[in-house]
Design a protein around this motif. Structure first.
Motif, PDB file in Angstrom:
ATOM      1  N   MET A  94       8.117 -23.260 -15.167  1.00  0.00           N
ATOM      2  CA  MET A  94       8.088 -22.273 -14.096  1.00  0.00           C
ATOM      3  C   MET A  94       8.478 -20.928 -14.690  1.00  0.00           C
ATOM      4  SD  MET A  94       9.991 -21.950 -10.384  1.00  0.00           S
ATOM      5  CE  MET A  94      11.516 -21.271 -11.028  1.00  0.00           C
ATOM      6  N   ASN A  95       7.576 -19.962 -14.595  1.00  0.00           N
ATOM      7  CA  ASN A  95       7.825 -18.623 -15.101  1.00  0.00           C
ATOM      8  C   ASN A  95       7.980 -17.652 -13.944  1.00  0.00           C
ATOM      9  OD1 ASN A  95       7.376 -19.886 -17.488  1.00  0.00           O
ATOM     10  ND2 ASN A  95       5.715 -18.569 -18.184  1.00  0.00           N
ATOM     11  N   THR A  96       9.065 -16.903 -13.956  1.00  0.00           N
ATOM     12  CA  THR A  96       9.341 -15.894 -12.937  1.00  0.00           C
ATOM     13  C   THR A  96       9.479 -14.543 -13.617  1.00  0.00           C
ATOM     14  OG1 THR A  96      10.560 -17.558 -11.666  1.00  0.00           O
ATOM     15  CG2 THR A  96      10.848 -15.260 -11.024  1.00  0.00           C
ATOM     16  N   SER A  97       8.836 -13.523 -13.062  1.00  0.00           N
ATOM     17  CA  SER A  97       8.794 -12.232 -13.751  1.00  0.00           C
ATOM     18  C   SER A  97       8.956 -11.072 -12.777  1.00  0.00           C
ATOM     19  CB  SER A  97       7.465 -12.090 -14.501  1.00  0.00           C
ATOM     20  OG  SER A  97       7.370 -10.837 -15.148  1.00  0.00           O
ATOM     21  N   LEU A  98       9.702 -10.067 -13.205  1.00  0.00           N
ATOM     22  CA  LEU A  98       9.783  -8.772 -12.530  1.00  0.00           C
ATOM     23  C   LEU A  98       9.106  -7.778 -13.465  1.00  0.00           C
ATOM     24  CD1 LEU A  98      10.912  -6.955 -10.226  1.00  0.00           C
ATOM     25  CD2 LEU A  98      12.958  -6.661 -11.636  1.00  0.00           C
ATOM     26  N   PHE A  99       8.066  -7.093 -12.986  1.00  0.00           N
ATOM     27  CA  PHE A  99       7.250  -6.300 -13.902  1.00  0.00           C
ATOM     28  C   PHE A  99       6.988  -4.894 -13.372  1.00  0.00           C
ATOM     29  CE2 PHE A  99       4.266  -8.309 -10.992  1.00  0.00           C
ATOM     30  CZ  PHE A  99       3.410  -7.274 -10.666  1.00  0.00           C
ATOM     31  N   ILE A 100       6.547  -4.045 -14.297  1.00  0.00           N
ATOM     32  CA  ILE A 100       6.088  -2.700 -13.953  1.00  0.00           C
ATOM     33  C   ILE A 100       4.759  -2.471 -14.672  1.00  0.00           C
ATOM     34  CG2 ILE A 100       7.452  -1.669 -15.822  1.00  0.00           C
ATOM     35  CD1 ILE A 100       7.736   0.829 -14.016  1.00  0.00           C
ATOM     36  N   GLY A 101       3.785  -1.942 -13.943  1.00  0.00           N
ATOM     37  CA  GLY A 101       2.464  -1.718 -14.510  1.00  0.00           C
ATOM     38  C   GLY A 101       1.907  -0.385 -14.071  1.00  0.00           C
ATOM     39  N   TYR A 102       0.759  -0.040 -14.645  1.00  0.00           N
ATOM     40  CA  TYR A 102       0.147   1.249 -14.329  1.00  0.00           C
ATOM     41  C   TYR A 102      -1.367   1.122 -14.414  1.00  0.00           C
ATOM     42  CZ  TYR A 102      -0.631   6.300 -14.232  1.00  0.00           C
ATOM     43  OH  TYR A 102      -1.025   7.565 -13.883  1.00  0.00           O
ATOM     44  N   ASN A 103      -2.046   1.572 -13.351  1.00  0.00           N
ATOM     45  CA  ASN A 103      -3.504   1.569 -13.329  1.00  0.00           C
ATOM     46  C   ASN A 103      -4.012   2.785 -14.102  1.00  0.00           C
ATOM     47  OD1 ASN A 103      -6.232   1.306 -12.726  1.00  0.00           O
ATOM     48  ND2 ASN A 103      -6.006   2.247 -10.715  1.00  0.00           N
ATOM     49  N   ILE A 104      -4.676   2.562 -15.225  1.00  0.00           N
ATOM     50  CA  ILE A 104      -5.110   3.673 -16.062  1.00  0.00           C
ATOM     51  C   ILE A 104      -6.434   4.277 -15.584  1.00  0.00           C
ATOM     52  CG2 ILE A 104      -3.886   2.780 -18.059  1.00  0.00           C
ATOM     53  CD1 ILE A 104      -6.475   1.718 -19.154  1.00  0.00           C
ATOM     54  N   LEU A 105      -7.042   3.669 -14.566  1.00  0.00           N
ATOM     55  CA  LEU A 105      -8.274   4.215 -14.003  1.00  0.00           C
ATOM     56  C   LEU A 105      -7.971   4.992 -12.726  1.00  0.00           C
ATOM     57  CD1 LEU A 105     -10.639   1.113 -14.360  1.00  0.00           C
ATOM     58  CD2 LEU A 105     -10.287   2.989 -15.977  1.00  0.00           C
ATOM     59  N   LYS A 106      -8.679   6.080 -12.516  1.00  0.00           N
ATOM     60  CA  LYS A 106      -8.495   6.869 -11.304  1.00  0.00           C
ATOM     61  C   LYS A 106      -9.262   6.273 -10.123  1.00  0.00           C
ATOM     62  CE  LYS A 106      -7.560  11.266 -13.600  1.00  0.00           C
ATOM     63  NZ  LYS A 106      -7.955  12.701 -13.752  1.00  0.00           N
ATOM     64  N   ASN A 107     -10.204   5.383 -10.408  1.00  0.00           N
ATOM     65  CA  ASN A 107     -10.976   4.713  -9.369  1.00  0.00           C
ATOM     66  C   ASN A 107     -10.062   3.751  -8.606  1.00  0.00           C
ATOM     67  OD1 ASN A 107     -12.759   3.197  -7.824  1.00  0.00           O
ATOM     68  ND2 ASN A 107     -14.310   3.104  -9.434  1.00  0.00           N
ATOM     69  N   ARG A 108      -9.928   3.932  -7.302  1.00  0.00           N
ATOM     70  CA  ARG A 108      -9.020   3.094  -6.507  1.00  0.00           C
ATOM     71  C   ARG A 108      -9.630   1.746  -6.138  1.00  0.00           C
ATOM     72  NH1 ARG A 108      -6.278   7.433  -2.253  1.00  0.00           N
ATOM     73  NH2 ARG A 108      -5.308   8.755  -3.860  1.00  0.00           N
ATOM     74  N   LYS A 109     -10.895   1.545  -6.443  1.00  0.00           N
ATOM     75  CA  LYS A 109     -11.555   0.270  -6.156  1.00  0.00           C
ATOM     76  C   LYS A 109     -11.666  -0.620  -7.388  1.00  0.00           C
ATOM     77  CE  LYS A 109     -12.191   1.128  -1.826  1.00  0.00           C
ATOM     78  NZ  LYS A 109     -11.414   0.367  -0.799  1.00  0.00           N
ATOM     79  N   LEU A 110     -11.338  -0.075  -8.541  1.00  0.00           N
ATOM     80  CA  LEU A 110     -11.343  -0.827  -9.790  1.00  0.00           C
ATOM     81  C   LEU A 110     -10.056  -0.520 -10.537  1.00  0.00           C
ATOM     82  CD1 LEU A 110     -12.941  -2.732 -11.662  1.00  0.00           C
ATOM     83  CD2 LEU A 110     -13.850  -0.681 -12.782  1.00  0.00           C
ATOM     84  N   LEU A 111      -9.239  -1.541 -10.770  1.00  0.00           N
ATOM     85  CA  LEU A 111      -7.929  -1.357 -11.386  1.00  0.00           C
ATOM     86  C   LEU A 111      -7.913  -1.986 -12.772  1.00  0.00           C
ATOM     87  CD1 LEU A 111      -5.650  -2.384  -8.366  1.00  0.00           C
ATOM     88  CD2 LEU A 111      -6.669  -0.146  -8.841  1.00  0.00           C
TER      89      LEU A 111
END
Length: 212
Positions: A94-111
């Motif tokens: 069982m893996n549990t994670s707290l994460f931070i990420g960033y969408n590098i695309l400006k398109n809000r329909k494709l991440l």
């Protein structure tokens, strides 16, 4: 006079915070996880079984977006088996994670999101000897980091489908398995890190107030 200055400072800070918050596009992502995980235990648990175990994974996650910044948490369970005529290994994790990420695309329909998570890696193995009919129970719990990369496509109704790949790095590269039969560390040590690939699907909820 000092009280008035403090009051005005707090008042201006609240106005500034509200104006900044109003400019941020906020959304909530809720999703399910289905995929696979690959572990390689070089100790082989003192058996003649292959060192690699491939597991099926199932879990869930959530992410809170501030514009393109994503802060979230997720968990998933994994189960896999190796077996031959002499031994059988039943692995569960069982893996549990707290994460931070960033969408590098400006398109809000494709991440397209690189992310880094702080993870708790829970590993358990049952070794069955088919000749002596004896079982050994082992556990190995570690903290680690989980870098990952995901791509998601969002449709007009907010439903998304995505693919995610990553690796669970244990802080302790080679750690001893605990022998649950005697409640002490065994002589078996392994890197409990694992590669994973996951299919994700869920929905986005827009939390920003629409202007009338």
């Amino acid at each position: 006079m000092m009280k008035h200055k403090i009051f005005y400072t707090i008042f201006l800070f609240l106005i500034f915070t509200f104006s900044i918050s109003a400019q941020v596009q906020k959304s909530l992502k809720l999703y399910a996880i289905v995929g696979g995980q690959v572990n390689k235990f070089n100790s082989q648990f003192n058996t003649n079984l292959p060192s690699q175990i491939t597991s099926f994974s199932l879990g869930a996650g959530s992410g809170y977006y501030f514009n393109r910044l994503n802060i979230g948490t997720e968990f998933y369970f994994s189960n896999g088996t190796n077996s031959n005529s002499n031994f059988k290994v039943d692995y569960s994790g069982m893996n549990t994670s707290l994460f931070i990420g960033y969408n590098i695309l400006k398109n809000r329909k494709l991440l397209l999101e690189p992310a880094l998570g702080f993870s708790f890696l829970n590993n358990k193995s049952i070794i069955s000897n088919k000749t002596s009919f004896q079982n050994q129970y082992y556990s190995n719990n570690q903290l680690g980091l989980t870098p990952s990369l995901s791509i998601s496509k969002i449709n007009s109704s907010g439903i998304f489908y995505g693919l995610k790949v990553g690796y669970n790095f244990s802080f302790n590269a080679n750690s001893y398995w605990k022998d649950e039969n005697v409640e002490a560390n065994s002589m078996l040590n392994d890197n409990v890190g694992s590669f994973f690939i996951q299919f994700t699907t869920g929905s986005f909820l827009n939390l920003s107030k629409k202007k009338s």
